[in-house]
Design a protein around this motif. Sequence first.
Motif, PDB file in Angstrom:
ATOM      1  N   PHE A  61       0.840  -1.201   0.000  1.00  0.00           N
ATOM      2  CA  PHE A  61       0.000   0.000   0.000  1.00  0.00           C
ATOM      3  C   PHE A  61       0.867   1.239   0.000  1.00  0.00           C
ATOM      4  N   CYS A  62       1.785   1.324   0.974  1.00  0.00           N
ATOM      5  CA  CYS A  62       2.694   2.470   1.038  1.00  0.00           C
ATOM      6  C   CYS A  62       3.854   2.134   1.965  1.00  0.00           C
ATOM      7  N   ALA A  63       5.069   2.305   1.462  1.00  0.00           N
ATOM      8  CA  ALA A  63       6.270   2.008   2.242  1.00  0.00           C
ATOM      9  C   ALA A  63       6.777   3.221   3.015  1.00  0.00           C
ATOM     10  N   GLY A  64       5.951   4.269   3.113  1.00  0.00           N
ATOM     11  CA  GLY A  64       6.356   5.451   3.864  1.00  0.00           C
ATOM     12  C   GLY A  64       7.043   6.477   2.971  1.00  0.00           C
ATOM     13  N   ALA A  65       7.954   7.215   3.578  1.00  0.00           N
ATOM     14  CA  ALA A  65       8.634   8.297   2.872  1.00  0.00           C
ATOM     15  C   ALA A  65       9.775   7.765   2.005  1.00  0.00           C
ATOM     16  N   ALA A 108       1.780  -1.832   4.851  1.00  0.00           N
ATOM     17  CA  ALA A 108       1.934  -0.402   5.124  1.00  0.00           C
ATOM     18  C   ALA A 108       3.048  -0.237   6.141  1.00  0.00           C
ATOM     19  N   VAL A 109       3.988   0.654   5.828  1.00  0.00           N
ATOM     20  CA  VAL A 109       5.145   0.869   6.690  1.00  0.00           C
ATOM     21  C   VAL A 109       5.260   2.367   6.995  1.00  0.00           C
ATOM     22  N   GLY A 110       5.613   2.698   8.220  1.00  0.00           N
ATOM     23  CA  GLY A 110       5.876   4.088   8.590  1.00  0.00           C
ATOM     24  C   GLY A 110       4.739   5.013   8.236  1.00  0.00           C
ATOM     25  N   GLY A 111       5.044   6.001   7.380  1.00  0.00           N
ATOM     26  CA  GLY A 111       4.039   6.961   6.979  1.00  0.00           C
ATOM     27  C   GLY A 111       2.816   6.341   6.330  1.00  0.00           C
ATOM     28  N   GLY A 112       2.968   5.167   5.738  1.00  0.00           N
ATOM     29  CA  GLY A 112       1.825   4.473   5.156  1.00  0.00           C
ATOM     30  C   GLY A 112       0.800   4.091   6.205  1.00  0.00           C
ATOM     31  N   VAL A 113       1.286   3.723   7.400  1.00  0.00           N
ATOM     32  CA  VAL A 113       0.379   3.429   8.519  1.00  0.00           C
ATOM     33  C   VAL A 113      -0.340   4.713   8.933  1.00  0.00           C
ATOM     34  N   GLY A 114       0.389   5.826   8.906  1.00  0.00           N
ATOM     35  CA  GLY A 114      -0.212   7.108   9.240  1.00  0.00           C
ATOM     36  C   GLY A 114      -1.326   7.488   8.285  1.00  0.00           C
ATOM     37  N   LEU A 115      -1.134   7.248   6.987  1.00  0.00           N
ATOM     38  CA  LEU A 115      -2.175   7.540   6.010  1.00  0.00           C
ATOM     39  C   LEU A 115      -3.428   6.709   6.284  1.00  0.00           C
ATOM     40  N   ALA A 116      -3.229   5.418   6.541  1.00  0.00           N
ATOM     41  CA  ALA A 116      -4.371   4.548   6.831  1.00  0.00           C
ATOM     42  C   ALA A 116      -5.119   5.036   8.069  1.00  0.00           C
ATOM     43  N   THR A 125      -6.775  -5.924   3.138  1.00  0.00           N
ATOM     44  CA  THR A 125      -6.769  -7.355   2.838  1.00  0.00           C
ATOM     45  C   THR A 125      -5.979  -8.086   3.920  1.00  0.00           C
ATOM     46  N   THR A 126      -6.058  -9.409   3.886  1.00  0.00           N
ATOM     47  CA  THR A 126      -5.324 -10.220   4.858  1.00  0.00           C
ATOM     48  C   THR A 126      -3.813 -10.074   4.707  1.00  0.00           C
ATOM     49  N   HIS A 127      -3.367  -9.545   3.561  1.00  0.00           N
ATOM     50  CA  HIS A 127      -1.938  -9.348   3.305  1.00  0.00           C
ATOM     51  C   HIS A 127      -1.429  -7.985   3.802  1.00  0.00           C
ATOM     52  N   SER A 128      -2.299  -7.209   4.409  1.00  0.00           N
ATOM     53  CA  SER A 128      -1.961  -5.837   4.795  1.00  0.00           C
ATOM     54  C   SER A 128      -1.317  -5.763   6.188  1.00  0.00           C
ATOM     55  N   GLU A 129      -0.109  -6.305   6.268  1.00  0.00           N
ATOM     56  CA  GLU A 129       0.639  -6.202   7.516  1.00  0.00           C
ATOM     57  C   GLU A 129       1.136  -4.769   7.696  1.00  0.00           C
ATOM     58  N   ILE A 130       1.360  -4.376   8.938  1.00  0.00           N
ATOM     59  CA  ILE A 130       1.813  -3.017   9.212  1.00  0.00           C
ATOM     60  C   ILE A 130       3.076  -3.023  10.068  1.00  0.00           C
ATOM     61  N   LYS A 131       3.893  -1.993   9.902  1.00  0.00           N
ATOM     62  CA  LYS A 131       5.133  -1.882  10.682  1.00  0.00           C
ATOM     63  C   LYS A 131       5.521  -0.416  10.819  1.00  0.00           C
ATOM     64  N   LEU A 132       5.965  -0.043  12.006  1.00  0.00           N
ATOM     65  CA  LEU A 132       6.566   1.264  12.232  1.00  0.00           C
ATOM     66  C   LEU A 132       8.050   1.029  12.491  1.00  0.00           C
ATOM     67  N   SER A 133       8.851   1.203  11.462  1.00  0.00           N
ATOM     68  CA  SER A 133      10.273   0.833  11.508  1.00  0.00           C
ATOM     69  C   SER A 133      11.195   2.007  11.827  1.00  0.00           C
ATOM     70  N   GLU A 134      10.639   3.154  12.210  1.00  0.00           N
ATOM     71  CA  GLU A 134      11.440   4.366  12.352  1.00  0.00           C
ATOM     72  C   GLU A 134      12.600   4.217  13.341  1.00  0.00           C
ATOM     73  N   LEU A 135      12.385   3.540  14.454  1.00  0.00           N
ATOM     74  CA  LEU A 135      13.454   3.410  15.447  1.00  0.00           C
ATOM     75  C   LEU A 135      14.668   2.674  14.903  1.00  0.00           C
ATOM     76  N   THR A 136      14.458   1.823  13.920  1.00  0.00           N
ATOM     77  CA  THR A 136      15.585   1.053  13.383  1.00  0.00           C
ATOM     78  C   THR A 136      16.599   1.940  12.674  1.00  0.00           C
ATOM     79  N   ILE A 137      16.169   3.141  12.260  1.00  0.00           N
ATOM     80  CA  ILE A 137      17.127   4.063  11.626  1.00  0.00           C
ATOM     81  C   ILE A 137      17.421   5.278  12.505  1.00  0.00           C
ATOM     82  N   GLY A 138      16.953   5.224  13.755  1.00  0.00           N
ATOM     83  CA  GLY A 138      17.343   6.270  14.697  1.00  0.00           C
ATOM     84  C   GLY A 138      16.406   7.440  14.835  1.00  0.00           C
ATOM     85  N   ILE A 139      15.229   7.368  14.193  1.00  0.00           N
ATOM     86  CA  ILE A 139      14.229   8.419  14.395  1.00  0.00           C
ATOM     87  C   ILE A 139      13.021   7.775  15.080  1.00  0.00           C
ATOM     88  N   GLY A 140      11.866   8.361  14.997  1.00  0.00           N
ATOM     89  CA  GLY A 140      10.672   7.787  15.596  1.00  0.00           C
ATOM     90  C   GLY A 140       9.449   8.199  14.800  1.00  0.00           C
TER      91      GLY A 140
END
Length: 250
Positions: A61-65, A108-116, A125-140
């Motif tokens: 759906f959206c991988a964020g920024a 949906a990842v990061g900003g994509g979760v925000g849009l949703a 859909t059942t394939h619509s997993e979500i993740k907030l991965s910002e901490l892994t690169i040092g932001i939030g």
Amino acid sequence: MSTSYVHLKVENKVGYIEFYNPPHNALPSEMLARLMELIETAGADPSVAVIVLKSGGDRTFCAGASFEELIAISNPHQGAEFFEGFANVINALRNCPKITIGRVQGKAVGGGVGLAAATDYCMATTHSEIKLSELTIGIGPFVIEPAVTRKIGLSAMSQLSLEASRFFSAQWAQEKGLFMKVCPSIGALDTEVSLLAAQLCAYNPEALQKLKKTFWEGTEHWGELLNERASVSGRLVLSDFTKTQLKKYK
């Protein structure tokens, strides 16, 4: 499809706003600005009763920024402007007088979760997993946090943001209140989106507009809040930790 786009199509009083940017629908600043513009345009169009936000393709759906833009940030002002992109789209959805439906066909990842989270009624859909991965690169996930917490609550938001390497299932997202319905396929999702949109188009538009305002009561300060959060992320992205992490993506 290989060409990026953001467009608005009106069919039977439904404004479909669709974005696409291969390979994972990550959104650069230019596309975020266009999204904001089209949400405002559809919101002001008397021929549009309901808005559907969707992305092209049959996977993410959206991988964020855009990581390319993220890596290129060289000063705090540039950083704040970068993160204000999603802030502006979230605020456009919040301020839009029309009910918005989120159509999430994949991850949906990061900003994509925000849009949703910023849509009024979101289906997936059942394939619509979500993740907030910002901490892994040092932001939030500072900019999108208010929108996500508003939907799923502080406890779930804490889990989602702290377990930054984990994808959470669509079922988890439904249980927490992000997704109202989870469908077995994209075809089934599109059917449900169309049915809901048609139902909403038949209702009193004045009643829908007033109901939308009640949904978003208490968020009047978000214009200032999300820009402040963008400044926080804009400073953090220049940290040594983040610069080291981002080198892995070059």
